[in-house]
Motif scaffolding. Structure first.
Motif, short mmCIF file in Angstrom:
data_model
loop_
_atom_site.label_atom_id
_atom_site.label_comp_id
_atom_site.label_asym_id
_atom_site.label_seq_id
_atom_site.Cartn_x
_atom_site.Cartn_y
_atom_site.Cartn_z
N TYR A 77 0.84 -1.21 0.00
CA TYR A 77 0.00 0.00 0.00
C TYR A 77 0.87 1.25 0.00
O TYR A 77 0.56 2.23 -0.70
N ASP A 78 1.94 1.25 0.80
CA ASP A 78 2.84 2.40 0.84
C ASP A 78 3.47 2.64 -0.54
O ASP A 78 3.59 3.79 -0.99
N ALA A 79 3.84 1.56 -1.21
CA ALA A 79 4.45 1.69 -2.54
C ALA A 79 3.43 2.25 -3.54
O ALA A 79 3.76 3.11 -4.36
N ILE A 80 2.19 1.77 -3.47
CA ILE A 80 1.15 2.28 -4.37
C ILE A 80 0.92 3.76 -4.13
O ILE A 80 0.82 4.56 -5.07
N ALA A 85 1.52 9.35 -5.95
CA ALA A 85 1.87 10.72 -5.56
C ALA A 85 2.52 11.49 -6.70
O ALA A 85 2.41 12.72 -6.78
N VAL A 86 3.21 10.79 -7.61
CA VAL A 86 3.89 11.49 -8.70
C VAL A 86 2.89 12.13 -9.67
O VAL A 86 3.26 13.01 -10.45
N LEU A 87 1.63 11.70 -9.62
CA LEU A 87 0.61 12.28 -10.49
C LEU A 87 0.19 13.67 -10.03
O LEU A 87 -0.41 14.43 -10.78
N ASP A 88 0.49 13.98 -8.77
CA ASP A 88 0.11 15.27 -8.18
C ASP A 88 -1.39 15.53 -8.33
O ASP A 88 -1.82 16.62 -8.70
N ASP A 89 -2.17 14.49 -8.07
CA ASP A 89 -3.63 14.56 -8.18
C ASP A 89 -4.23 14.03 -6.88
O ASP A 89 -4.23 12.81 -6.65
N THR A 92 -6.84 11.07 -7.15
CA THR A 92 -6.43 9.71 -7.52
C THR A 92 -5.65 9.14 -6.35
O THR A 92 -4.54 9.59 -6.07
N ARG A 93 -6.24 8.18 -5.69
CA ARG A 93 -5.66 7.75 -4.41
C ARG A 93 -6.02 6.30 -4.09
O ARG A 93 -7.01 5.77 -4.61
N LEU A 94 -5.21 5.72 -3.24
CA LEU A 94 -5.46 4.37 -2.74
C LEU A 94 -6.46 4.44 -1.59
O LEU A 94 -6.40 5.34 -0.75
#
Length: 402
Positions: A77-80, A85-89, A92-94
């Motif tokens: 989950y941390d990796a996802i 996070a690189v999308l800066d959106d 869009t989230r886990l």
């Protein structure tokens, strides 16, 4: 003959390299944790609205995170979360299993918790109260709109996401939770202990108002949940049976919800007009329109403010652009992105931005909001003051309808 020789050479080469491609071997190549990460990666790869992925090589990110040591679900989950996070959106989230279950329950119309609608203030980063739900433990404890939640059971909210904050405030009926709250008015800090309760998310409040000899129906829509369209249609027809021949639709502090609910509610007020355009990452436009079965053509004023967001803005924009209603209040929040929910193999889920929307006159309101026809600024007020003589925006709406 030449074709047979080529096929034999190709097969021999694959065998030498050990590259025998069968579904079983492909699945066995990844651990359970890696499979969860891969599925999350695929959802974004196939559906995300920006095909540049915020100018990132999405394939290289896949390779990078597959090389990481992932031995537990939390590590996956941390990796996802890092990958997203690189999308800066922020949309869009886990959604970890508990968060995903809570989201599905809340959109269905009921949950157990303290009854707060919350948001991250974009300027300060603070966890801010949009509004307490009327009659909820938070409402009874005196928590008000714009108050800042500093901590939940001692956990600093600066260090957690919006979804995690919501999950921490939810819990079994009868269990206790303590919130450290900073007042928006006095700036005083206090810790409030509350007992969680079942929060019935009936999204509609309605009443008949007599104003200068007119019968005005007031409808407040708090959330676009699965039952919102049925509830507001029932309230609308009930007010008409009481003699209402003009209406105020209150979308203030409504953070949105289900896109389809917003479209269905727009169809109660519109005949055959366009409601909203959606734009995919390929730039392809799709649209939703009314179906010719409006419940009423009576005069309508819609109340909006800075916390009117998402599906609320779709509805407000549709009514304004089609000349069906006047908007009164303050510029709306400005969330013009649409998310789809995807389920991961282990009970977690993901919200992925899959499209943006435009109003019928092709206004892109993301980060811009919708400007009302008549601007009436007003400090946030609690639910109990809404649609009263102390509610200046509401009084202006009544005057316009009279």
């Amino acid at each position: 003959m030449l074709r047979k020789r080529f096929w034999a050479i190709a097969c021999s080469l694959l065998l030498i390299l050990g590259m025998v491609f069968t579904p079983t071997n492909a699945a066995a190549a990844f651990t359970e944790e890696q499979s969860v990460l891969l599925q999350a990666w695929r959802y974004v790869s196939q559906s995300y609205v920006d095909d540049t992925f915020n100018n990132n090589n999405w394939w290289l990110l896949r390779q990078k995170y597959l090389k990481r040591r992932l031995e537990t679900k939390d590590q996956a989950y941390d990796a996802i979360s890092e990958m997203l996070a690189v999308l800066d959106d922020p949309y869009t989230r886990l959604l970890r299993p508990e968060q995903y279950r809570s989201l599905k329950v809340s959109t269905a119309g009921e949950l157990s918790g303290v009854g707060l609608q919350i948001n991250i203030n974009q300027d300060s980063g603070d966890l801010e109260v949009i509004v307490p739900i009327a009659g909820s433990p938070a409402d009874e404890a005196g928590i008000e709109a714009k108050d800042i939640i500093l901590a939940i059971d001692g956990v600093d909210t600066k260090n957690i996401s919006l979804d995690e904050a919501a999950a921490r405030m939810r819990g079994p009926k009868g269990s206790a939770v303590a919130l450290t709250v900073k007042s928006a008015v006095t700036k005083a800090v206090r810790t409030v202990s509350m007992v969680r309760d079942t929060i019935s998310l009936n999204p509609v409040y309605a009443k008949l108002e007599q104003h200068e000899g007119q019968n005005i129906g007031y409808l407040r829509l708090n959330q676009f949940s699965a039952n919102a369209k049925v509830e507001i249609e029932h309230a609308l027809t009930d007010l008409q049976s009481q003699g209402a021949d003009r209406f105020v639709l209150d979308l203030r502090n409504n953070p949105g919800g289900l896109l389809q609910a917003g479209i269905e509610i727009a169809r109660l007020w519109l005949d055959q007009e366009t409601i909203v355009y959606t734009v995919s990452r390929e730039g392809i436009f799709d649209s939703y329109a009314a179906t010719g079965h409006a419940v009423t053509d009576a005069p309508l004023v819609v109340l909006v403010n800075q916390a009117t967001a998402s599906a609320s803005e779709i509805l407000a924009g549709a009514l304004q652009d089609n000349g069906r209603a006047l908007l009164v209040g303050e510029k709306t929040f400005g969330k013009g992105l649409i998310q789809s929910l995807f389920e991961l193999p282990d009970g977690a889920g993901m919200a992925v931005t899959v499209a943006k929307y435009e109003t019928p006159l092709h206004h892109d309101i993301n980060k811009l909001g919708i400007m009302p026809d008549k601007v009436v600024e007003q400090d946030p007020i609690p639910y109990r003051m809404m649609a009263t003589v102390e509610d200046g925006q509401y009084q202006v709406a009544l005057d316009l309808l009279s």
